[in-house]
Write an enzyme that holds these catalytic residues in place. Structure first.
Site, PDB file in Angstrom:
ATOM      1  CG  PHE A 112      -0.296   0.465   2.642  1.00 49.51           C
ATOM      2  CD1 PHE A 112      -0.542   1.747   2.993  1.00 49.51           C
ATOM      3  CD2 PHE A 112       0.355  -0.419   3.141  1.00 49.51           C
ATOM      4  CE1 PHE A 112       0.222   2.209   4.268  1.00 49.51           C
ATOM      5  CE2 PHE A 112       0.926  -0.024   4.457  1.00 49.51           C
ATOM      6  CZ  PHE A 112       0.752   1.064   4.915  1.00 49.51           C
ATOM      7  CE  LYS A 113       4.266   0.893   4.969  1.00 49.59           C
ATOM      8  NZ  LYS A 113       5.253   0.429   6.114  1.00 49.59           N
ATOM      9  CG  ASP A 114       4.178   0.468  -4.238  1.00 50.45           C
ATOM     10  OD1 ASP A 114       5.470   0.703  -3.934  1.00 50.45           O
ATOM     11  OD2 ASP A 114       3.875  -0.630  -4.382  1.00 50.45           O
ATOM     12  CB  THR A 145       8.412   2.198   4.468  1.00 47.07           C
ATOM     13  OG1 THR A 145       7.248   2.306   5.449  1.00 47.07           O
ATOM     14  CG2 THR A 145       8.524   3.731   4.304  1.00 47.07           C
TER      15      THR A 145
END
Length: 484
Positions: A112-114, A145
Site C-alpha cells: 500500500f505504501k506505493d 516503506t
C-alpha cells in the site's frame, strides 16, 4: 491551507513546508490547522469518482492552487499511478459471507505504501525542479516503506535516498526489493537491530536542526503529512464502494478495519471521520499491541521487547502517528499533546488522560491478533474464496471472521489489505497454503545486491551523518561542474 505542529512550538507552514520537513522543528508532527467539512452533497459528488480522482480532490483541498495549480496536480497524480498493475489502481474484492477486501497493493512493490509514496515523490520533484534544489531522504523501514520509497525516487536527479533496514527482520523478498536497486542515488544500510532501534539514529540526526537545514534532509516515513493525506483516500474509496446508498438519512456507516503498525492509515481514517465521512474505524494489530492497549485502557507504554510475528511490518513498538490522533481528538490541544509525548519519550510509558482515552475509544475500536489467528484467517479465506491474504491483511480479516462467528450485528464492513500475499511466502507456507510468486519477484533472486552493514558495535548516528555529508559533497561538486 496552513499546517501546525502537534506540539505547538513551531511556526506554521504551507504544504510545501510540511512536505519537506518530516518532523516539525519542535519534535511534533504537522497537521492541518483546520479541517474542511464535507457535506452530503460533496460526498454524493465524490461517491462516483475513481480512486485517482478522489486523490486529486483531497489533494486540491489540502495543497492549494497557489502551490500546485490544478492542471499540474492532475498531471502529477496521473503520472504517479501510471505504473500500477490494476486499471482501478485500488480494487475492492467482494468475497463470501460479507467479506470486502480493499486491495491497496497493485503498485510496483506490491504494498500500500506505493500509493502514497509515488504521489509524494511527484510532489517532491515538482517543487525541487522549480527551486533547483536537492534533498536527501532518510527512511527507516520495517519492510515495505523502504522498497516503496526507493522505487518512487530511484534515478531522480534532485533526490538521494538513504534507507535503514532491520537485517533479518524483513522477509527475503522485501530485503531484495531494496538491495537490488543499484542506482547512484540509492544508499541502503542493513542494521543489526529491529525497526524501532534503527529509528533512534534517524531521530538523533533530525533533532540537529542546523544539520537538517544545512543538508536539506527529509523523511518519507508516515511522519510525512503528504503520505497521510493520500491515505485518507483509502477510507473515502472504501466507504463509497461499500455503502448501500447515499440517499438515506442519516448517511449509513461503513466499518473500515485498519491493520496497522505506525498508525498512519489509522490517523488518515480519523481525519476523514472528522471531515464528515461516516466510517467506524476498527484498528487491528498483531501481538505488538501498544495501540490496542491504548484504545482499550489508555496504556500508551512500551512492552519489554518487540515480538517477531508473521505480520512482520507491524512489529512496531512506537506507533508515532498516534501523536496526530491524540492532537486531533483533544481538539488541537498542542500543550497537552506535547506534555504527553515528552513524558512518553522520557519514560516510555504514559497513561492517557481519562477524557482523551474516552474520546479515543469512541472514535476507534481495537483488537489484537495472534499468529495463530492470522494463519487461521489466511486458511479460512482460501478455503471459502480461493483468495490468498498476506499476513497483515489477515490481521484485519481475522476481525471480520470473529464478528461473523459471534453473529454480531454490524454495518457493512471493509478490510484494508496493505500488501500482496506474494511478498510473504513464509507466512503463506505457515498457514499450510501454497505461495503464488509473480515472475518479477522471482527475478529478484538473480539480481546483484548492494547493502552496507551497520553492526551492533558501530556508531549508527555517526555513520548516518557521514553518509549525508558525503552525498552533500558529491551534489555540491556536481552542481559546480555543471556550472563551469
Amino acid at each position: 491551507m496552513w499546517y501546525v505542529s502537534t506540539r505547538g512550538m513551531a511556526p506554521r507552514v504551507n504544504f510545501e513546508g510540511a512536505l519537506f520537513s518530516g518532523y516539525a522543528p519542535d519534535g511534533g508532527l504537522f497537521m492541518p490547522e483546520e479541517l474542511p467539512q464535507l457535506g452530503r452533497e460533496t460526498l454524493r459528488q465524490w461517491s462516483t469518482l475513481s480512486y485517482p480522482s478522489l486523490v486529486k480532490e483531497l489533494c486540491a483541498l489540502f495543497i492549494g492552487p497557489e502551490l500546485i495549480p490544478r492542471e499540474d496536480l492532475n498531471d502529477l497524480i496521473h503520472r504517479a499511478f501510471s505504473r500500477f498493475r490494476h486499471k482501478e489502481v485500488v480494487h475492492l474484492s467482494r468475497l463470501r459471507n460479507g467479506l470486502n477486501v480493499l486491495e491497496l497493493w497493485h503498485g510496483v512493490t506490491y504494498a500500500f505504501k506505493d500509493l502514497s509514496l509515488c504521489c509524494t515523490a511527484e510532489f517532491l520533484q515538482y517543487f525541487l525542479e522549480k527551486r533547483a534544489k536537492h534533498v536527501t531522504v532518510v527512511v527507516g523501514t520495517s519492510g515495505d516503506t523502504g522498497s516503496a520509497a526507493i522505487e518512487s525516487v530511484q534515478g531522480a536527479k534532485n533526490v538521494d535516498i538513504i534507507v535503514l533496514l532491520p537485517k533479518g527482520h524483513c522477509t527475503k523478498i522485501q530485503e531484495l526489493q531494496m538491495t537490488t536497486v543499484l542506482k547512484d542515488n540509492v544508499h541502503v544500510f542493513g542494521v543489526e537491530g529491529n525497526s524501532d532501534e534503527l529509528d533512534e539514529p534517524i531521530k538523533a540526526v533530525f533533532a540537529d536542526v542546523a544539520f537538517v537545514k544545512k543538508h536539506n534532509l527529509m523523511s518519507l516515513n508516515s511522519i510525512n503529512w503528504s503520505r497521510v493525506l493520500i491515505q485518507m483516500a483509502h477510507h473515502f474509496f472504501a466507504y463509497f464502494r461499500c455503502v448501500p446508498s447515499l440517499d438515506m438519512h442519516p448517511l449509513p456507516p461503513v466499518e473500515v478495519v485498519v491493520p496497522t503498525g505506525a498508525a498512519g492509515n489509522l490517523a488518515a481514517g480519523c481525519i476523514a471521520q472528522k471531515m464528515g465521512l461516516p466510517v467506524r474505524l476498527v484498528v487491528t494489530v498483531n501481538c505488538n499491541d501498544i495501540i490496542h492497549r491504548t484504545v482499550q485502557r489508555g496504556d500508551f507504554s512500551l512492552s519489554e521487547t518487540v515480538k517477531p510475528t508473521l505480520a512482520s511490518a507491524m512489529d512496531i513498538q512506537v506507533p508515532y502517528n498516534m501523536e496526530r490522533i491524540f492532537w486531533l481528538l483533544s481538539d488541537s490541544d498542542s500543550q497537552g499533546t506535547r506534555a504527553l509525548m515528552e513524558q512518553f519519550e522520557r519514560t516510555q510509558s504514559v497513561s492517557l488522560p481519562k477524557e482523551l482515552q474516552s474520546k479515543l475509544s469512541l472514535a476507534v475500536m481495537s483488537e489484537s491478533m495472534s499468529d495463530e489467528a492470522i494463519t487461521q484467517a489466511m486458511g479460512r479465506c482460501w478455503e471459502e474464496n480461493q483468495y490468498l491474504l498476506c499476513p497483515h491483511s489477515a490481521v484485519a480479516v481475522s476481525y471480520h471472521y470473529q464478528q461473523m462467528d459471534r453473529q454480531q450485528p454490524s454495518p457493512r464492513r471493509c478490510c484494508l489489505a496493505p500488501a500482496s500475499a506474494a511478498k510473504f511466502p513464509e507466512a503463506v507456507l505457515a498457514a499450510g497454503l501454497t505461495p503464488e510468486t509473480p515472475l518479477e519477484i522471482l527475478a529478484l533472486e538473480k539480481k546483484e545486491t548492494r547493502c552496507t552493514p551497520m553492526r551492533k558495535s558501530d556508531d549508527w548516528t555517526l555513520i548516518l551523518r557521514n553518509t549525508i555529508e558525503e552525498i552533500d559533497r558529491q551534489w555540491t561538486g556536481h552542481v559546480r561542474n555543471a556550472s563551469d
